[in-house]
Write a protein that holds these residues in place. Sequence first.
Motif, PDB file in Angstrom:
ATOM      1  N   GLU A 362       0.822  -1.211   0.000  1.00  0.00           N
ATOM      2  CA  GLU A 362       0.000   0.000   0.000  1.00  0.00           C
ATOM      3  C   GLU A 362       0.858   1.264   0.000  1.00  0.00           C
ATOM      4  O   GLU A 362       0.545   2.242  -0.692  1.00  0.00           O
ATOM      5  N   TYR A 363       1.948   1.252   0.772  1.00  0.00           N
ATOM      6  CA  TYR A 363       2.780   2.452   0.891  1.00  0.00           C
ATOM      7  C   TYR A 363       3.971   2.454  -0.052  1.00  0.00           C
ATOM      8  O   TYR A 363       4.754   3.409  -0.055  1.00  0.00           O
ATOM      9  N   ASP A 390       8.943  12.457   0.759  1.00  0.00           N
ATOM     10  CA  ASP A 390       7.747  11.638   0.549  1.00  0.00           C
ATOM     11  C   ASP A 390       7.943  10.232   1.090  1.00  0.00           C
ATOM     12  O   ASP A 390       7.049   9.676   1.745  1.00  0.00           O
ATOM     13  N   GLN A 391       9.127   9.655   0.859  1.00  0.00           N
ATOM     14  CA  GLN A 391       9.384   8.325   1.419  1.00  0.00           C
ATOM     15  C   GLN A 391       9.408   8.363   2.944  1.00  0.00           C
ATOM     16  O   GLN A 391       8.919   7.444   3.603  1.00  0.00           O
ATOM     17  N   SER A 392       9.966   9.415   3.504  1.00  0.00           N
ATOM     18  CA  SER A 392       9.999   9.537   4.963  1.00  0.00           C
ATOM     19  C   SER A 392       8.585   9.605   5.532  1.00  0.00           C
ATOM     20  O   SER A 392       8.287   8.996   6.560  1.00  0.00           O
ATOM     21  N   ARG A 393       7.730  10.355   4.860  1.00  0.00           N
ATOM     22  CA  ARG A 393       6.332  10.445   5.309  1.00  0.00           C
ATOM     23  C   ARG A 393       5.657   9.083   5.233  1.00  0.00           C
ATOM     24  O   ARG A 393       4.988   8.645   6.186  1.00  0.00           O
ATOM     25  N   ARG A 394       5.850   8.391   4.102  1.00  0.00           N
ATOM     26  CA  ARG A 394       5.230   7.084   3.946  1.00  0.00           C
ATOM     27  C   ARG A 394       5.794   6.064   4.946  1.00  0.00           C
ATOM     28  O   ARG A 394       5.076   5.177   5.417  1.00  0.00           O
ATOM     29  N   ALA A 395       7.066   6.205   5.258  1.00  0.00           N
ATOM     30  CA  ALA A 395       7.670   5.300   6.241  1.00  0.00           C
ATOM     31  C   ALA A 395       7.004   5.470   7.598  1.00  0.00           C
ATOM     32  O   ALA A 395       6.659   4.477   8.262  1.00  0.00           O
ATOM     33  N   ALA A 401       0.708   2.266  10.742  1.00  0.00           N
ATOM     34  CA  ALA A 401      -0.260   1.273  10.266  1.00  0.00           C
ATOM     35  C   ALA A 401       0.069  -0.120  10.811  1.00  0.00           C
ATOM     36  O   ALA A 401      -0.831  -0.900  11.145  1.00  0.00           O
ATOM     37  N   ILE A 402       1.351  -0.423  10.928  1.00  0.00           N
ATOM     38  CA  ILE A 402       1.765  -1.719  11.472  1.00  0.00           C
ATOM     39  C   ILE A 402       1.382  -1.834  12.941  1.00  0.00           C
ATOM     40  O   ILE A 402       0.900  -2.877  13.400  1.00  0.00           O
TER      41      ILE A 402
END
Length: 458
Positions: A362-363, A390-395, A401-402
């Motif tokens: 999803e991310y 953007d990757q940092s935000r998604r991380a 989420a986990i």
Amino acid sequence: MNDLPDLLERLRAGLPADALHTDPDVTASYANDMASFCASGVPAVVALPSTVEQVQHILRTATELRVPVVPQGARTGLSGAANASDGCIVLSLTKMDRILEISPVDRIAVVEPGVINATLSRAVAEHGLSYPPDPSSWEMCTIGGNIGTASGGLCCVKYGVTAEYVLGLDVVLADGRLLTTGRRTAKGVAGYDLTRLFVGSEGSLGVIVRATLALRPRPPRQLALAAEFPSAAAACEAVCAIMEQGHAPSLLELMDRTTVRAVNRLGRMGLPDTTEALLLAAFDTPDPAADLAAVGKLCTAAGATGVVPAEDEAESELLLQARRMSLTALETVASATMIDDVCVPRSRLGAMLEGTAAIAEEYGLTIGVCAHAGDGNTHPVVCFDHTDPDQSRRARESFDAIMALGLGLGGTITGEHGVGVLKKEWLARELGPVGIEIQRGIKHAFDPLGLLNPGKLF
């Protein structure tokens, strides 16, 4: 703002000259542990006491001047629990590293907080004893840090975690008083269990300066096997079957496909790249080969495409080395990692791994999972480019989420890494408002001025 000259003068009155550091380069090196996405401040001074009396002097001074204190061990933690706050005294306990006593009769060790876990393990082994808790950082992490975060390790499926081995503590309270908790006897139920209260408290209730630890007879050398599975779900089915059948492995660890490939790249271990999940099991029983054979059959019944038992200790150690390098290997996948620590009931382990894989998709991120499978304790590792906003935000969003997934499966946000800065908001969600209110009340009773490790946990 603290009056730094006054603070230093007061501290120097009870400490040797080499116990205080104010050089900005030195203090900056003590500002944080190994966690990502955790804010840290600028310490006013780093103090490295070598005696209980020196710790008491530091805390009395801090209380009188209302200066926050952040206790630290080796700073191998992964939640920001050892991160400095602005203007604080960083209280590093690494110089208090003596093993004070090993008693084969009473099966206890008395140690200072700066003793390295591996150092203690080797010392008690000379007496035919073992100290079972063995975090993956055991060659670097300290006993005080292990107690502060209630750490676990690879062998916890059979032998339990740090909390089960702490019999008693000497703790310097925020105002400098010395509190002794617990006992050195095999039994003891007098009064409230204050010892357990300090285990996992992350330096927020007092500073541990001595610990009495339970020891066990040294077990026989273990033999291991590796089982290759076509899916994480099949590997988790095998874990459930092993535990349901009453087996008592000394180790039961799992690595997903991403982790296996990372380990192969880093260590050239020769593990099969085609595997979707690799399960490692070990036994230190009188007849480990027979136990491995029985577990091997359960793995095959669950769908394992290959089961390889080690023939000797050397082969076993080679297999286990792959698991030990898992987190290091995943750190090579990208420029940064966030290491989660979600524990779920064993029966929900498969759902946890499947859900984590869905979150990765999803991310749009690489998320590898290694796990203490026998305990349901998973370590999803989010790999990302920290220079990419953007990757940092998604991380960070995938990390959250986990944790939400784990709570939804009846689990907990941390099995052994602690809360620190990283999971403060999630602790509130797990405990609920009444639980947080009670815990804050306990914190106030021990530290009414809120000077010990401020900003952590709550």
